[in-house]
Design an enzyme around this catalytic site. Structure first.
Site, PDB file in Angstrom:
ATOM      1  CE  LYS A 117      -4.448   1.021   0.300  1.00 49.54           C
ATOM      2  NZ  LYS A 117      -5.570   0.191  -0.194  1.00 49.54           N
ATOM      3  CG  ASP A 162      -7.169   3.094  -1.233  1.00 54.89           C
ATOM      4  OD1 ASP A 162      -7.547   1.920  -1.265  1.00 54.89           O
ATOM      5  OD2 ASP A 162      -7.349   3.820  -0.231  1.00 54.89           O
TER       6      ASP A 162
HETATM    7  N1  GLU Z   1      -7.177   0.068  -3.345  1.00 57.36           N
HETATM    8  C1  GLU Z   1      -7.862  -1.141  -3.690  1.00 57.36           C
HETATM    9  C2  GLU Z   1      -7.909  -2.067  -2.500  1.00 57.36           C
HETATM   10  O1  GLU Z   1      -7.950  -1.604  -1.376  1.00 57.36           O
HETATM   11  C3  GLU Z   1      -7.314  -1.777  -4.969  1.00 57.36           C
HETATM   12  C4  GLU Z   1      -5.879  -2.142  -4.949  1.00 57.36           C
HETATM   13  C5  GLU Z   1      -5.324  -2.610  -6.276  1.00 57.36           C
HETATM   14  O2  GLU Z   1      -6.088  -2.723  -7.240  1.00 57.36           O
HETATM   15  O3  GLU Z   1      -4.113  -2.864  -6.338  1.00 57.36           O
HETATM   16  O4  GLU Z   1      -7.975  -3.262  -2.590  1.00 57.36           O
END
Ligand code: GLU
Length: 446
Positions: free
Chosen positions: A127, A167
């Site tokens: 993240k 996100d």
């Molecule tokens: N931000 C999204 C999540 O919390 C997607 C993450 C992604 O597609 O890499 O899963």
């Protein structure tokens, strides 16, 4: 968590991560849920898998300087926490929001590793983001920020290394600016980000995936009690990238969505948000980033400050952010007759709220299972990029549905096998831990 268990699994965790309450609570919650696995498989403890799994493989923090429209130089802090690569390249979104700090990013990266394990795709966990607020900035300011952010991040990512996505605060516009700068710096057109535009390497259904997936998962959960969305009243909070598409799908299944909310308050529309109102909500978020108060003014419905969880509903879908349902909200939901809470956001429910919901017979679907549709379609975008092809909308939607159904089944089966039938929170953590833990065991001490 009992004292004995705490000392068994903590192993210095809180000492090493002081001042990181979100991270510590995410790990504590998971470790509590996987307790029955440790009783049956002491080999995980012997190999110190817990301590290794709670230590990020790499944490990157960097300065992001940029110039605003008045010519003033501004500085933000950028993050990328590459948590676990046992199952594939690091994968997870970037969040731009003033609340972003190391604790939140670590908590989300840890969760992401478990979530991604449930998808069955080859995806590690990560993240990132920055304490930057795109809301209120001009397109030029957002572009300059994204370019500066990528000027550091590019050296850490790549299609087989780490593949960020969006996100909160990072949508199609930001991904475009980030991708443009990445391509310029590495001089290669490659799938190092997901959530790309359809015309330049993106996948069908990616924008809709988290919202649609949340509804597919929740429909499966309701079906275990012989129920469906037809005629159900749904309370929803955030109406952005997750909430809007959930709203769209819920309407198509015959549910009536009666609330949406933002940071300041919520509306209650007992007739349901459908027809023209859906278009209004779309423009409110995607075109104007406006307040829900405008909806109340346009359609003359009730607007109240605070969260929407006291409104009578059958299903509640928190789709905004972490920490949006606490114990008092859980009590309100139970009193309002809610049957099921499914997390569209990451970590929206506090531990005591989850406990209270479970104790009162409310079905609870944790985010790492219920909102995995977004990253699952990101995985499909990576597969399409790798083979330089683009699947149809129907094909991606079919795969998304299958993935959500398989995550639902995996979670239920794991819960049943380890003595917690029907408990999705324990089941999802157990299934994810087994997948990730076994991969780490196979790969030796790395
Ligand atoms: N931000 C999204 C999540 O919390 C997607 C993450 C992604 O597609 O890499 O899963």
């Amino acid at each position: 968590m009992s004292l004995a268990l705490r000392s068994r699994v903590d192993d210095g965790l809180s000492g090493r991560n002081q001042g990181e309450p979100e991270f510590l609570s995410a790990v504590a919650e998971a470790w509590e849920n996987i307790q029955p696995v440790l009783d049956r498989h002491p080999e995980f403890l012997a190999a110190n898998i817990l301590q290794r799994m709670a230590e990020p493989e790499r944490q990157i923090m960097f300065r992001v300087p940029w110039t605003d429209d008045s010519g003033a130089v501004r500085v933000n802090r950028g993050f990328r926490v590459e948590f676990n690569s046992a199952l594939g390249p690091y994968k997870g979104g970037l969040r731009f929001h003033p609340s972003v700090n190391l604790s939140i990013i670590k908590a989300l990266a840890f969760e992401q590793g478990l979530k991604n394990a449930l998808t069955g795709l080859s995806l590690g966990g990560a993240k990132g983001g920055a304490d930057f607020q795109p809301r209120g900035c001009s397109d030029g300011e957002v572009m300059r920020f994204c370019q500066s952010f990528m000027a550091e991040l590019f050296r850490h990512i790549g299609p087989s290394t780490d593949v960020p996505a969006g996100d909160i605060g990072v949508g199609a516009r930001e991904i475009g600016f980030l991708f443009g700068q990445y391509k310029r710096l590495v001089n290669r057109f490659e799938g190092s980000l997901t959530g790309k535009g359809l015309g330049w390497g993106g996948s069908q259904i990616r924008p809709q995936a988290t919202g649609y997936g949340l509804v597919y998962f929740t429909a499966e959960a309701l079906a275990t009690r012989g129920l469906s969305f037809e005629g159900k009243v749904v309370a929803l909070s955030g109406f952005g990238n997750v909430g809007f598409y959930a709203l769209e799908k819920l309407n198509s299944l015959g549910a009536s969505v009666v609330t949406i909310a933002d940071e300041d308050g919520h509306i209650h529309d007992p007739d349901g948000i459908r027809g023209d109102k859906l278009r209004f909500v779309h423009d409110l978020w995607f075109k104007r980033r406006g307040s829900v108060r405008e909806y109340a003014e346009e359609y003359r419905v009730l607007y109240e400050p605070g969260r929407p969880w006291a409104v009578p509903c059958d299903v509640a879908l928190p789709t905004a952010t972490q920490g949006e349902i606490d114990l008092a909200d859980a009590r309100n939901l139970v009193d309002a007759g809610c049957l099921c809470v499914a997390e569209g956001a990451n970590l929206p429910c506090s531990s005591d709220a989850i406990r209270y919901l479970r104790e009162h017979g409310v079905m609870f679907a944790p985010g790492k299972a219920a909102n995995a549709g977004g990253v699952a379609v990101s995985g499909l975008e990576m597969a399409q990029n790798g083979s330089r092809c683009q699947w149809t909308r129907e094909e991606v939607d079919r795969r998304l549905k299958e993935t959500m159904s398989s995550i639902h089944k995996l979670s239920l089966e794991a819960a049943e096998a380890y003595g917690w039938p029907g408990d999705y929170a324990k089941g999802a953590d157990i299934a994810a831990f087994l997948k990730l833990g076994n991969a780490m065991m196979d790969q030796g001490v790395v």
